[in-house]
Scaffold this active site. Structure first.
Site, PDB file in Angstrom:
ATOM      1  CG  HIS A  21      -1.786  -1.162   1.368  1.00  0.00           C
ATOM      2  ND1 HIS A  21      -3.081  -1.151   0.915  1.00  0.00           N
ATOM      3  CD2 HIS A  21      -1.580  -2.409   1.869  1.00  0.00           C
ATOM      4  CE1 HIS A  21      -3.641  -2.332   1.146  1.00  0.00           C
ATOM      5  NE2 HIS A  21      -2.750  -3.117   1.722  1.00  0.00           N
ATOM      6  N   PRO A 108      -7.721   5.834  -4.222  1.00  0.00           N
ATOM      7  CG  PRO A 108      -8.578   5.540  -6.367  1.00  0.00           C
ATOM      8  CD  PRO A 108      -8.343   4.813  -5.078  1.00  0.00           C
ATOM      9  NE  ARG A 109      -4.737   9.980   0.439  1.00  0.00           N
ATOM     10  CZ  ARG A 109      -3.867  10.934   0.790  1.00  0.00           C
ATOM     11  NH1 ARG A 109      -4.301  12.105   1.193  1.00  0.00           N
ATOM     12  NH2 ARG A 109      -2.570  10.704   0.740  1.00  0.00           N
ATOM     13  CG  ASP A 148     -11.554   1.724   2.854  1.00  0.00           C
ATOM     14  OD1 ASP A 148     -12.489   1.316   3.586  1.00  0.00           O
ATOM     15  OD2 ASP A 148     -10.432   2.014   3.290  1.00  0.00           O
ATOM     16  N   GLY A 178      -8.940  -2.140   3.389  1.00  0.00           N
ATOM     17  CA  GLY A 178      -9.622  -1.383   4.440  1.00  0.00           C
ATOM     18  C   GLY A 178      -9.806  -2.182   5.714  1.00  0.00           C
ATOM     19  CG  HIS A 205      -6.708  -6.629   1.938  1.00  0.00           C
ATOM     20  ND1 HIS A 205      -6.470  -5.940   0.786  1.00  0.00           N
ATOM     21  CD2 HIS A 205      -5.666  -6.357   2.774  1.00  0.00           C
ATOM     22  CE1 HIS A 205      -5.330  -5.273   0.912  1.00  0.00           C
ATOM     23  NE2 HIS A 205      -4.819  -5.512   2.099  1.00  0.00           N
ATOM     24  CD  GLU A 208      -6.533  -7.436   6.460  1.00  0.00           C
ATOM     25  OE1 GLU A 208      -7.554  -7.068   5.846  1.00  0.00           O
ATOM     26  OE2 GLU A 208      -5.564  -6.694   6.658  1.00  0.00           O
ATOM     27  CG  ASP A 288       0.617  -1.295   5.236  1.00  0.00           C
ATOM     28  OD1 ASP A 288       0.231  -0.354   4.530  1.00  0.00           O
ATOM     29  OD2 ASP A 288      -0.098  -2.300   5.463  1.00  0.00           O
TER      30      ASP A 288
HETATM   31  P1  IMP Z   1      -3.257   4.047   0.535  1.00  0.00           P
HETATM   32  O1  IMP Z   1      -4.342   3.228  -0.084  1.00  0.00           O
HETATM   33  O2  IMP Z   1      -2.087   4.268  -0.359  1.00  0.00           O
HETATM   34  O3  IMP Z   1      -3.787   5.331   1.083  1.00  0.00           O
HETATM   35  O4  IMP Z   1      -2.666   3.186   1.751  1.00  0.00           O
HETATM   36  C1  IMP Z   1      -3.236   3.146   3.031  1.00  0.00           C
HETATM   37  C2  IMP Z   1      -4.537   2.371   3.063  1.00  0.00           C
HETATM   38  O5  IMP Z   1      -4.299   1.008   2.710  1.00  0.00           O
HETATM   39  C3  IMP Z   1      -5.152   2.284   4.474  1.00  0.00           C
HETATM   40  O6  IMP Z   1      -5.989   3.367   4.733  1.00  0.00           O
HETATM   41  C4  IMP Z   1      -5.942   0.986   4.409  1.00  0.00           C
HETATM   42  O7  IMP Z   1      -7.240   1.204   3.914  1.00  0.00           O
HETATM   43  C5  IMP Z   1      -5.194   0.158   3.405  1.00  0.00           C
HETATM   44  N1  IMP Z   1      -4.412  -0.892   4.071  1.00  0.00           N
HETATM   45  C6  IMP Z   1      -3.117  -0.883   4.366  1.00  0.00           C
HETATM   46  N2  IMP Z   1      -2.766  -2.037   4.969  1.00  0.00           N
HETATM   47  C7  IMP Z   1      -3.881  -2.769   5.053  1.00  0.00           C
HETATM   48  C8  IMP Z   1      -4.154  -4.051   5.576  1.00  0.00           C
HETATM   49  O8  IMP Z   1      -3.296  -4.787   6.094  1.00  0.00           O
HETATM   50  N3  IMP Z   1      -5.446  -4.459   5.504  1.00  0.00           N
HETATM   51  C9  IMP Z   1      -6.418  -3.723   4.927  1.00  0.00           C
HETATM   52  N4  IMP Z   1      -6.198  -2.522   4.425  1.00  0.00           N
HETATM   53  C10 IMP Z   1      -4.929  -2.044   4.480  1.00  0.00           C
HETATM   54 ZN    ZN Z   2      -2.815  -5.016   2.597  1.00  0.00          ZN
END
Ligand code: IMP
Ligand code: ZN
Length: 341
Positions: A21, A108-109, A148, A178, A205, A208, A288
């Site tokens: 991520h 995307p945000r 998400d 998410g 995912h 989990e 992460d």
């Molecule tokens: P982004 O999508 O680049 O903003 O990365 C952060 C987002 O990835 C977080 O807000 C989570 O929604 C998602 N995320 C990161 N690690 C995990 C995980 O282990 N499980 C589920 N969602 C994750």
């Molecule tokens: Zn993940």
């Protein structure tokens, strides 16, 4: 390791990263640099990232992990300069760790304070990736767009549509991510059907946490016909059989699972041991690395240590995800040639 073998240099081993991520892959040092710059310009009142996420702290669990993004990282990475700086830093770190093929994912945000739409956000990340691909030809990166679990159906459909539009610009698929303790998956079914109809590969995912592993949810997720699954922790035997039968690609994230207390018994008891050589491609992944602090080469070292994989096994494992990437046949051929036999 067999005693007669040279110790394997896991960093030099060409590796494929399929589950990373973007916002969770930014190192604390990089977040700190962004914070220093913003503070000097009077642009932030946030606390120093090195206080919020102290060096050496990796024991984030599912309760403390998700607010890190919504309450902190998103507030710091909130304009084009910070997005560009952090994304490039993430790409540099994977490159330095010996990753040769990376599928980064991001949600995307829109960032109204910087006048950015979610499409602007994704295009900014894609430009960083395109620039990096041009200057660092030993690593190829593409992007997955994450839906998400908390997204509404219109938002999820908009992400699928954006992914479809940006396919020629480096987007190769869709992810479902998410907080596993929230969100009603069944409301997102039409979005994944739309992704399927548009030929967009999906990774989910999966199982989990206990809350996201009911038989109904797992069946719904499998009905999306995903190509890959992430985590696969709380999977009942019949579902494991189905995953094996479909030979789905599995993205296994050992350090994340152990540090976050998502599995019991530590590294040696991780379900990697159950899935190894069952016929499903396995992509060891970091999830992460900015939060859990374990690079991809360290994930390979952990597997070698805790499951006794020798040099040949490790090379076989590193090549195993080639068939499960969402990139092109040309990418696969390039990887087949690049990765050690
Ligand atoms: P982004 O999508 O680049 O903003 O990365 C952060 C987002 O990835 C977080 O807000 C989570 O929604 C998602 N995320 C990161 N690690 C995990 C995980 O282990 N499980 C589920 N969602 C994750
Ligand atoms: Zn993940």
């Amino acid at each position: 390791m067999e005693e007669t073998e040279q110790p394997l240099d896991f960093q030099a081993l060409p590796k494929i990263e399929l589950h990373a991520h973007l916002s969770g892959s930014i190192s604390r040092e990089c977040l700190h640099e962004v914070w220093v710059q913003k503070r000097e310009r009077g642009e932030t009142t946030l606390e120093d990232p090195l206080i919020v996420m102290p060096q050496g702290k990796f024991d984030y669990n599912l309760e403390t992990f998700f607010p890190l993004f919504s309450k902190y990282i998103y507030a710091l990475c909130n304009d084009i300069p910070s997005l560009t700086y952090t994304t490039t830093s993430v790409l540099e770190a994977f490159h330095a760790d010996g990753v040769v093929y990376l599928e980064l994912r991001t949600t995307p945000r829109a960032i109204p304070s910087a006048n950015l739409t979610s499409e602007d956000y994704v295009r900014t990340i894609l430009s960083c990736i395109a620039a990096f691909n041009t200057t660092h030809t030993s690593m190829r990166t593409s992007l997955l767009l994450s839906i998400d679990r908390r997204h509404s159906l219109p938002t999820a459909l908009a992400i699928v549509s954006l992914a479809s539009t940006l396919r020629t610009s480096g987007v190769v698929g869709i992810d479902l991510c998410g907080d596993p303790s929230v969100g009603e998956i069944s409301s997102l079914v039409p979005a994944f059907h739309a992704a399927r109809a548009q030929g967009l590969p999906c990774t989910l995912h999966f199982a989990e946490a206990p809350q996201s592993s009911s038989p109904e949810e797992l069946q719904t997720l499998l009905s999306f016909a995903p190509e890959r699954l992430g985590h696969v922790i709380h999977v009942p035997e019949d579902v494991r059989g189905e995953i094996e039968r479909r030979k789905l690609g599995l993205e296994l994230c050992l350090s994340c699972n152990v540090h976050a207390g998502m599995v019991v018994g530590g590294f040696g008891e991780h379900h990697f041991g159950w899935w190894w050589r069952r016929g499903c491609p396995i992509a060891l992944s970091t999830d992460d690395v900015g939060v859990f602090g374990s690079s991809l080469s360290n994930e390979y070292a952990l597997v070698a240590k805790h499951f006794g994989l020798n040099r040949r096994d490790i090379c076989e494992l590193a090549r195993s995800p080639i068939e499960a990437i969402f990139g092109s046949e040309e990418d696969k051929n390039w990887l087949r040639k690049r990765m050690w036999v």
